[in-house]
Design a protein around this motif. Structure first.
Motif, PDB file in Angstrom:
ATOM      1  N   PHE A  12       2.770  52.635   2.926  1.00 24.15           N
ATOM      2  CA  PHE A  12       3.487  51.363   2.669  1.00 24.15           C
ATOM      3  C   PHE A  12       3.057  50.935   1.282  1.00 24.15           C
ATOM      4  CE2 PHE A  12       3.927  51.484   7.249  1.00 24.15           C
ATOM      5  CZ  PHE A  12       5.208  50.888   7.480  1.00 24.15           C
ATOM      6  N   PRO A  13       3.749  51.396   0.331  1.00 21.38           N
ATOM      7  CA  PRO A  13       3.625  51.021  -1.027  1.00 21.38           C
ATOM      8  C   PRO A  13       4.058  49.631  -1.564  1.00 21.38           C
ATOM      9  CG  PRO A  13       5.421  52.186  -1.147  1.00 21.38           C
ATOM     10  CD  PRO A  13       4.943  52.056   0.337  1.00 21.38           C
ATOM     11  N   THR A  14       4.431  48.743  -0.838  1.00 23.88           N
ATOM     12  CA  THR A  14       4.851  47.454  -1.312  1.00 23.88           C
ATOM     13  C   THR A  14       4.596  46.462  -0.083  1.00 23.88           C
ATOM     14  OG1 THR A  14       6.493  48.329  -2.489  1.00 23.88           O
ATOM     15  CG2 THR A  14       6.749  45.865  -1.860  1.00 23.88           C
ATOM     16  N   PHE A  15       3.858  45.218  -0.424  1.00 26.89           N
ATOM     17  CA  PHE A  15       3.417  44.286   0.491  1.00 26.89           C
ATOM     18  C   PHE A  15       4.300  43.138   0.202  1.00 26.89           C
ATOM     19  CE2 PHE A  15       0.735  47.395   1.791  1.00 26.89           C
ATOM     20  CZ  PHE A  15       0.149  47.191   2.943  1.00 26.89           C
ATOM     21  N   LEU A  16       4.605  42.279   1.078  1.00 29.58           N
ATOM     22  CA  LEU A  16       5.429  40.990   0.988  1.00 29.58           C
ATOM     23  C   LEU A  16       4.763  39.748   1.471  1.00 29.58           C
ATOM     24  CD1 LEU A  16       9.253  42.019   1.596  1.00 29.58           C
ATOM     25  CD2 LEU A  16       8.087  41.718  -0.477  1.00 29.58           C
ATOM     26  N   PHE A  17       4.574  38.839   0.907  1.00 27.23           N
ATOM     27  CA  PHE A  17       3.927  37.470   1.412  1.00 27.23           C
ATOM     28  C   PHE A  17       5.011  36.402   1.380  1.00 27.23           C
ATOM     29  CE2 PHE A  17       1.211  33.629   0.305  1.00 27.23           C
ATOM     30  CZ  PHE A  17       1.006  33.345   1.667  1.00 27.23           C
ATOM     31  N   ALA A  18       5.550  36.208   2.256  1.00 28.17           N
ATOM     32  CA  ALA A  18       6.529  35.101   2.422  1.00 28.17           C
ATOM     33  C   ALA A  18       5.717  33.659   2.666  1.00 28.17           C
ATOM     34  CB  ALA A  18       7.514  35.180   3.585  1.00 28.17           C
ATOM     35  N   ASN A  19       5.780  33.041   1.405  1.00 28.33           N
ATOM     36  CA  ASN A  19       5.014  31.645   1.303  1.00 28.33           C
ATOM     37  C   ASN A  19       5.807  30.440   1.704  1.00 28.33           C
ATOM     38  OD1 ASN A  19       3.533  29.558   0.431  1.00 28.33           O
ATOM     39  ND2 ASN A  19       3.560  29.992  -1.525  1.00 28.33           N
ATOM     40  N   GLN A  52       9.593  33.245  -1.556  1.00 31.99           N
ATOM     41  CA  GLN A  52       9.851  32.094  -0.905  1.00 31.99           C
ATOM     42  C   GLN A  52      11.251  31.511  -0.907  1.00 31.99           C
ATOM     43  OE1 GLN A  52       7.042  29.453  -3.929  1.00 31.99           O
ATOM     44  NE2 GLN A  52       6.866  28.581  -1.979  1.00 31.99           N
ATOM     45  N   ARG A  53      11.576  30.434   0.056  1.00 36.95           N
ATOM     46  CA  ARG A  53      12.803  30.386   0.452  1.00 36.95           C
ATOM     47  C   ARG A  53      13.199  29.431  -0.691  1.00 36.95           C
ATOM     48  NH1 ARG A  53      16.150  29.632   4.805  1.00 36.95           N
ATOM     49  NH2 ARG A  53      17.802  27.998   4.584  1.00 36.95           N
ATOM     50  N   ARG A  54      14.738  29.906  -0.902  1.00 33.51           N
ATOM     51  CA  ARG A  54      15.210  29.375  -2.197  1.00 33.51           C
ATOM     52  C   ARG A  54      16.668  28.769  -1.720  1.00 33.51           C
ATOM     53  NH1 ARG A  54      12.999  29.990  -7.050  1.00 33.51           N
ATOM     54  NH2 ARG A  54      11.337  31.781  -7.028  1.00 33.51           N
ATOM     55  N   THR A  62      10.513  24.033   0.644  1.00 32.54           N
ATOM     56  CA  THR A  62       9.162  24.422   1.321  1.00 32.54           C
ATOM     57  C   THR A  62       9.455  23.680   2.890  1.00 32.54           C
ATOM     58  OG1 THR A  62       7.833  22.435   0.876  1.00 32.54           O
ATOM     59  CG2 THR A  62       7.723  24.122  -0.883  1.00 32.54           C
ATOM     60  N   LEU A  63       8.612  24.234   3.667  1.00 33.41           N
ATOM     61  CA  LEU A  63       8.600  23.744   5.016  1.00 33.41           C
ATOM     62  C   LEU A  63       8.195  22.362   4.944  1.00 33.41           C
ATOM     63  CD1 LEU A  63       9.090  24.031   8.086  1.00 33.41           C
ATOM     64  CD2 LEU A  63       6.855  25.138   8.088  1.00 33.41           C
ATOM     65  N   TRP A  64       7.174  22.011   4.182  1.00 33.59           N
ATOM     66  CA  TRP A  64       6.839  20.374   4.332  1.00 33.59           C
ATOM     67  C   TRP A  64       8.015  19.674   3.581  1.00 33.59           C
ATOM     68  CZ3 TRP A  64       2.620  17.984   5.751  1.00 33.59           C
ATOM     69  CH2 TRP A  64       2.216  16.379   5.300  1.00 33.59           C
ATOM     70  N   CYS A  91      10.956  27.626  11.777  1.00 28.79           N
ATOM     71  CA  CYS A  91      10.187  27.816  10.911  1.00 28.79           C
ATOM     72  C   CYS A  91       9.895  29.234  10.430  1.00 28.79           C
ATOM     73  CB  CYS A  91       8.832  26.912  11.060  1.00 28.79           C
ATOM     74  SG  CYS A  91       8.101  27.541  12.651  1.00 28.79           S
ATOM     75  N   THR A  92       9.608  29.984  11.469  1.00 34.88           N
ATOM     76  CA  THR A  92       9.554  31.209  11.027  1.00 34.88           C
ATOM     77  C   THR A  92      10.432  32.207  10.726  1.00 34.88           C
ATOM     78  OG1 THR A  92       7.548  31.469  12.917  1.00 34.88           O
ATOM     79  CG2 THR A  92       8.534  33.888  12.345  1.00 34.88           C
ATOM     80  N   SER A  93      11.846  31.846  11.513  1.00 34.33           N
ATOM     81  CA  SER A  93      12.869  32.444  11.188  1.00 34.33           C
ATOM     82  C   SER A  93      13.390  32.179   9.536  1.00 34.33           C
ATOM     83  CB  SER A  93      14.267  32.246  12.126  1.00 34.33           C
ATOM     84  OG  SER A  93      15.393  32.849  11.717  1.00 34.33           O
ATOM     85  N   ASP A  94      13.388  30.801   9.459  1.00 36.22           N
ATOM     86  CA  ASP A  94      14.085  30.424   8.253  1.00 36.22           C
ATOM     87  C   ASP A  94      13.259  30.503   6.931  1.00 36.22           C
ATOM     88  OD1 ASP A  94      16.146  29.414   9.566  1.00 36.22           O
ATOM     89  OD2 ASP A  94      15.664  27.405   9.569  1.00 36.22           O
ATOM     90  N   PHE A  95      11.774  30.559   7.074  1.00 34.73           N
ATOM     91  CA  PHE A  95      10.896  30.556   6.087  1.00 34.73           C
ATOM     92  C   PHE A  95      10.183  31.936   5.800  1.00 34.73           C
ATOM     93  CE2 PHE A  95      11.910  26.085   6.190  1.00 34.73           C
ATOM     94  CZ  PHE A  95      11.877  25.685   5.073  1.00 34.73           C
ATOM     95  N   LYS A  96      10.084  32.579   7.043  1.00 35.05           N
ATOM     96  CA  LYS A  96       9.580  34.104   6.920  1.00 35.05           C
ATOM     97  C   LYS A  96      10.515  35.034   7.107  1.00 35.05           C
ATOM     98  CE  LYS A  96       4.961  32.968   6.793  1.00 35.05           C
ATOM     99  NZ  LYS A  96       3.996  33.305   5.682  1.00 35.05           N
ATOM    100  N   ILE A  97      11.237  35.230   8.211  1.00 37.57           N
ATOM    101  CA  ILE A  97      11.780  36.317   8.385  1.00 37.57           C
ATOM    102  C   ILE A  97      12.933  36.611   7.607  1.00 37.57           C
ATOM    103  CG2 ILE A  97      13.335  37.692  10.295  1.00 37.57           C
ATOM    104  CD1 ILE A  97      11.320  36.355  12.478  1.00 37.57           C
ATOM    105  N   LYS A  98      13.856  35.496   7.266  1.00 35.13           N
ATOM    106  CA  LYS A  98      15.096  35.388   6.406  1.00 35.13           C
ATOM    107  C   LYS A  98      14.895  35.598   5.256  1.00 35.13           C
ATOM    108  CE  LYS A  98      18.003  32.871   9.540  1.00 35.13           C
ATOM    109  NZ  LYS A  98      18.581  31.361   9.830  1.00 35.13           N
ATOM    110  N   VAL A  99      13.523  35.175   4.716  1.00 37.60           N
ATOM    111  CA  VAL A  99      13.082  35.240   3.135  1.00 37.60           C
ATOM    112  C   VAL A  99      12.740  36.591   3.106  1.00 37.60           C
ATOM    113  CG1 VAL A  99      11.575  34.810   1.401  1.00 37.60           C
ATOM    114  CG2 VAL A  99      12.361  33.043   3.046  1.00 37.60           C
TER     115      VAL A  99
END
Length: 250
Positions: A12-19, A52-54, A62-64, A91-99
């Motif tokens: 896995f050469p690429t990692f994603l951090f969904a903030n 991040q979600r745009r 942001t979720l906040w 929250c997980t769907s909108d700000f992590k999975i979909k991002v």
């Protein structure tokens, strides 16, 4: 998984951090990703992208911020009802999975050429793995399951690589937090605890205006400031199994 990729034990050469937001993620998670994980990845020729979600206009949401929207009608985090049961969440769907999904599509993932997406669920949490939930443009894999690794094994692998073991990742106000974790936050991170108390109050103001019953960040059916008292840890408290996604450190 980052250490295993650096050691070429997984490909896995690429990692994603969904903030989900600098105002929402726990500061310790942000610090670990930016100061430890990214530096380690660079040393080993691995890419890490913070995404991040745009909104449609390109601005970051942001979720906040969503939780404080005046027009909010549905709470996206799993707040607890009066009986202690968690409500629905998005929250997980909108700000992590979909991002993550959007990034994959923007970088060439299609149904004919799907991206191989590795999720770090260990044997301790095998019930969270479900390959049927993948979209056509992604092929979900569970490298830690394939290697038969448990959470303790992962901590040992990280330590052996000379890295500090990362803290448990979640929003600092997540209702899935254990009672002991809330107590620790009140004792050790009073500013974050005060923000959690404030968030709960804001959400209940909105619910009252909509004629709905109050909801809480703990299962006790009472405001957070009253529900959580600082005391000795309870031996009966374990990691909350309510979160079933495995995406929080993604």
């Amino acid at each position: 998984m980052l250490v295993l990729a650096a050691q070429r034990q997984i490909d896995f050469p690429t990692f994603l951090f969904a903030n989900v937001g600098d105002d929402s993620e726990h500061p310790a998670t942000l610090a670990y990703v930016r100061e430890v994980a990214m530096a380690y990845a660079r040393q080993h020729g691995i890419e890490i992208h913070e995404i991040q979600r745009r909104r449609r206009d390109g601005s970051i949401e942001t979720l906040w911020e969503r939780l404080h929207q005046p027009q909010l009608r549905s709470i996206p985090i799993p707040v607890r009802m009066a009986n202690g049961a968690p409500g629905r969440r998005s929250c997980t769907s909108d700000f992590k999975i979909k991002v993550v999904a959007r990034w994959l599509r923007e970088h060439g993932a299609t149904a004919h050429r799907p991206a191989v997406l590795g999720i770090g669920i260990s044997l301790d949490e095998i019930h969270r793995a479900n390959k049927r939930r993948s979209d056509p443009y992604e092929q979900i894999e569970y490298p830690l399951l394939d290697l038969g690794l448990r959470r303790d094994d992962c901590a040992q692998i990280i330590s052996a690589a000379g890295l500090p073991v990362p803290p448990k990742s979640a929003c600092f106000f997540c209702p899935y937090k254990t009672v002991d974790a809330w107590r620790e936050q009140r004792r050790d991170e009073p500013e974050l605890f005060a923000k959690s108390v404030q968030l709960e109050a804001v959400l209940n103001e909105k619910r009252a205006m909509l004629g709905r019953d109050a909801a809480y960040l703990t299962r006790y059916g009472t405001p957070l400031n009253n529900a959580i008292q600082v005391m000795a840890p309870s031996s009966s408290e374990t990691l909350d199994s309510g979160c079933d996604s495995g995406w929080c450190m993604t």
